[in-house]
Design an enzyme around this catalytic site. Structure first.
Site, PDB file in Angstrom:
ATOM      1  N   GLU A   1      38.045  41.430  40.239  1.00 42.47           N
ATOM      2  CA  GLU A   1      37.725  42.332  41.356  1.00 42.47           C
ATOM      3  C   GLU A   1      36.569  41.824  42.205  1.00 42.47           C
ATOM      4  O   GLU A   1      36.247  42.410  43.254  1.00 42.47           O
ATOM      5  CB  GLU A   1      37.376  43.722  40.806  1.00 42.47           C
ATOM      6  CG  GLU A   1      35.932  43.944  40.402  1.00 42.47           C
ATOM      7  CD  GLU A   1      35.445  43.193  39.158  1.00 42.47           C
ATOM      8  OE1 GLU A   1      34.285  43.400  38.760  1.00 42.47           O
ATOM      9  OE2 GLU A   1      36.211  42.393  38.597  1.00 42.47           O
TER      10      GLU A   1
ATOM     11  N   CYS B   1      36.244  42.641  32.008  1.00 42.28           N
ATOM     12  CA  CYS B   1      34.983  42.340  31.331  1.00 42.28           C
ATOM     13  C   CYS B   1      34.695  43.373  30.231  1.00 42.28           C
ATOM     14  O   CYS B   1      35.300  43.332  29.170  1.00 42.28           O
ATOM     15  CB  CYS B   1      33.850  42.218  32.342  1.00 42.28           C
ATOM     16  SG  CYS B   1      32.360  41.423  31.676  1.00 42.28           S
TER      17      CYS B   1
ATOM     18  N   HIS C   1      35.995  38.593  36.092  1.00 41.82           N
ATOM     19  CA  HIS C   1      35.887  39.657  37.099  1.00 41.82           C
ATOM     20  C   HIS C   1      36.839  39.374  38.270  1.00 41.82           C
ATOM     21  O   HIS C   1      36.407  38.910  39.335  1.00 41.82           O
ATOM     22  CB  HIS C   1      34.446  39.749  37.606  1.00 41.82           C
ATOM     23  CG  HIS C   1      33.514  40.381  36.645  1.00 41.82           C
ATOM     24  ND1 HIS C   1      33.305  41.739  36.585  1.00 41.82           N
ATOM     25  CD2 HIS C   1      32.736  39.837  35.678  1.00 41.82           C
ATOM     26  CE1 HIS C   1      32.433  42.016  35.626  1.00 41.82           C
ATOM     27  NE2 HIS C   1      32.075  40.878  35.060  1.00 41.82           N
TER      28      HIS C   1
END
Length: 204
Positions: A162, A71, A160
């Protein structure tokens, strides 16, 4: 961060540079790889910590140390290599939920035409491809959804990968169907696993 540790069982340190600056990076041994996470700030703010982090991470990339941009990290490093970063839409629309994207080339463990669904929440995007970069993946909402350096161990995504369930519940306003959540978790795990494998191969 917790999701990465729990899922892959490898040691990480976390540095909250937007609040405490980048000095803590000087007090650890050289890492095998670096992940630049998202931020509430924008690259265009040119805050001191952003400028310092950008220089530090570009130096790592140029030295052949793997770096993953997520991001804000995706935008920060694209900016460091000459890209323009701006709003996705002039009305400052927030893109959130998940987004499916298609991989465009075989590079750094990714395969051409591979599809990834990744959680997203962002207003800004990369507008052009830096000269030393490869256009790694694309989607209907974000043309440069994934980028990679041509010769260095760096890749990045606007989304994202993660993201955990906690992230989904606290950072995405809309309620996502369970099937979509599972697909987003799977796509994100694919990206993180690729990065960990890149770190492993580079460290050998």
């Amino acid at each position: 961060m917790n999701k990465i540790v729990q899922s892959h069982g490898i040691p990480f340190t976390y540095h909250w540079v937007s609040t405490f600056g980048t000095d803590s990076l000087d007090f650890i041994d050289e890492a095998s790889g670096y992940i630049i996470f998202g931020s509430d700030s924008n690259v265009s703010d040119r805050l001191p910590w952003q400028i310092d982090l950008s220089k530090r991470m570009k130096a790592k990339i140029e030295a052949g140390i793997p770096v993953l941009g997520i991001c804000f990290g995706h935008q920060l490093m694209a900016d460091a290599y000459g890209a323009t970063i701006d709003l996705v839409k002039p009305d400052n629309r927030c893109f959130e939920g998940t987004r499916k994207q298609k991989v465009l080339t075989d590079h750094l463990g990714f395969k051409t035409n591979e599809e990834l669904e990744i959680f997203i929440t962002h207003h800004y995007e990369v507008k052009n491809l830096p000269q030393e970069f490869i256009h790694l993946s694309t989607s209907s909402d974000c043309f440069y959804d994934g980028l990679a350096h041509k010769t260095k161990p760096f890749f990045s995504f606007q989304g994202h990968p993660e993201a955990s369930r906690h992230f989904v519940e606290n950072h995405i306003e809309s309620k996502l169907p369970e099937e979509q959540v599972l697909s987003g978790l799977s796509g994100g795990n694919r990206v993180i696993s690729n990065f960990i494998e890149l770190v492993r191969l580079t460290s050998v």
